[in-house]
Enzyme design. Structure first.
Site, short mmCIF file in Angstrom:
data_model
loop_
_atom_site.label_atom_id
_atom_site.label_comp_id
_atom_site.label_asym_id
_atom_site.label_seq_id
_atom_site.Cartn_x
_atom_site.Cartn_y
_atom_site.Cartn_z
N LYS A 289 0.81 -1.22 0.00
CA LYS A 289 0.00 0.00 0.00
C LYS A 289 0.84 1.27 0.00
CE LYS A 289 -3.97 -2.12 2.33
NZ LYS A 289 -4.87 -2.09 3.53
N THR B 192 14.04 -1.51 0.43
CA THR B 192 14.09 -0.59 1.57
C THR B 192 15.55 -0.29 1.92
OG1 THR B 192 12.10 -1.67 2.40
CG2 THR B 192 13.23 -0.17 3.89
N HIS C 131 16.01 14.56 -2.38
CA HIS C 131 14.79 13.75 -2.38
C HIS C 131 13.59 14.58 -1.94
CE1 HIS C 131 17.65 10.38 -2.52
NE2 HIS C 131 16.64 9.64 -2.91
N LYS D 113 10.65 11.38 2.51
CA LYS D 113 11.64 10.32 2.75
C LYS D 113 12.06 10.33 4.21
CE LYS D 113 16.05 8.52 0.98
NZ LYS D 113 15.53 7.15 0.87
#
Length: 246
Positions: free
Chosen positions: A9, A76, A131, A135
């Site tokens: 998700k 990850t 980024h 994050k």
């Protein structure tokens, strides 16, 4: 190939699910997210599980996936040498294969390889990673890996650390120091994932810049890892192991 996605998700997880579902040689058999038990029963017969969650959860998730009897591809970041050693030992004990990469963008991997090749030729080198502000970790896994590879290449060539006369920096303006390479993290709305490696000599500068404008840029690398993890026993770290980059 039957594939499960953990973190389905999340932003990256949703993109992975779409990529797997669209691949002619893959079938999406399970989608798990926060609160779902990771077990063989819930993985739907998956041969490979792709894990894209958060740094605080990834080691526990990977451990559970290996114990459940599937090969694992991990996107990850936030891994340390100690946590990598722990999951490598579990992979060896369970007989499952584990693939972890700090970045699955082909352009990012090429940029890291080019930076390591160029680093011994320059007196100074610094890394900037940029980024989006959602994050959760800094510096990025890509930037940390880039710095570590730069240091290894410079040490192998007998090149000293970059010169830096800074003595006073109470606010940490020089950024993180990763084995002697300064790494700077920018978090800015409108960005996605970007990296610059700056290399300098007297009178010249080389800038290696990589930009990922959309999460779809990571999917060719993720699918490449899914297709190859079954052929790589134990732990493999880095997408460059699957690319012929010399």
């Amino acid at each position: 190939m039957k594939v499960a996605v953990v973190g389905a998700k999340g932003r990256m997880g949703r993109t992975v699910c779409d990529a797997v579902a669209a691949a002619d040689d893959m079938e999406l058999v399970a989608t798990l997210d926060m609160g779902d038990e990771i077990s063989a029963e819930n993985l739907g017969g998956a041969e490979v599980a792709v894990e894209f969650t958060v740094p605080t959860q990834t080691e526990a998730n990977v451990t559970a996936l290996l114990e459940a009897g599937v090969n694992v591809v991990v996107g990850t970041t936030g891994w340390t040498p100690e946590s990598l050693a722990r999951v490598e030992a579990i992979a060896e004990r369970t007989g499952q294969n584990l693939f972890i990469a700090p970045n699955y963008s082909l352009s990012a991997v090429v940029a890291m390889v080019f930076a390591a090749k160029a680093a011994p030729l320059f007196e100074s080198v610094e890394v900037i990673e940029l980024h989006h502000p959602d994050k959760v970790d800094a510096p990025s896994g890509t930037a940390a890996t880039t710095a570590q590879q730069i240091v290894a290449a410079r040490q192998a060539a007998g090149v000293p650390d970059s010169p830096d006369a800074t003595e006073i920096d109470p606010s940490g303006a020089r950024g993180a120091d990763i084995a002697g390479v300064h790494v700077h993290a920018v978090r800015l709305r409108g960005l996605n994932a970007h990296e610059e490696i700056l290399l300098g000599n007297p009178g010249e500068q080389l800038t290696i810049r990589q930009d990922s404008f959309d999460r779809s840029s990571f999917m060719p690398g993720v699918l490449l890892a899914v297709r190859n993890v079954g052929n790589r026993p134990g732990l493999t770290y880095g997408l460059d192991n699957l690319l012929d980059l010399g």
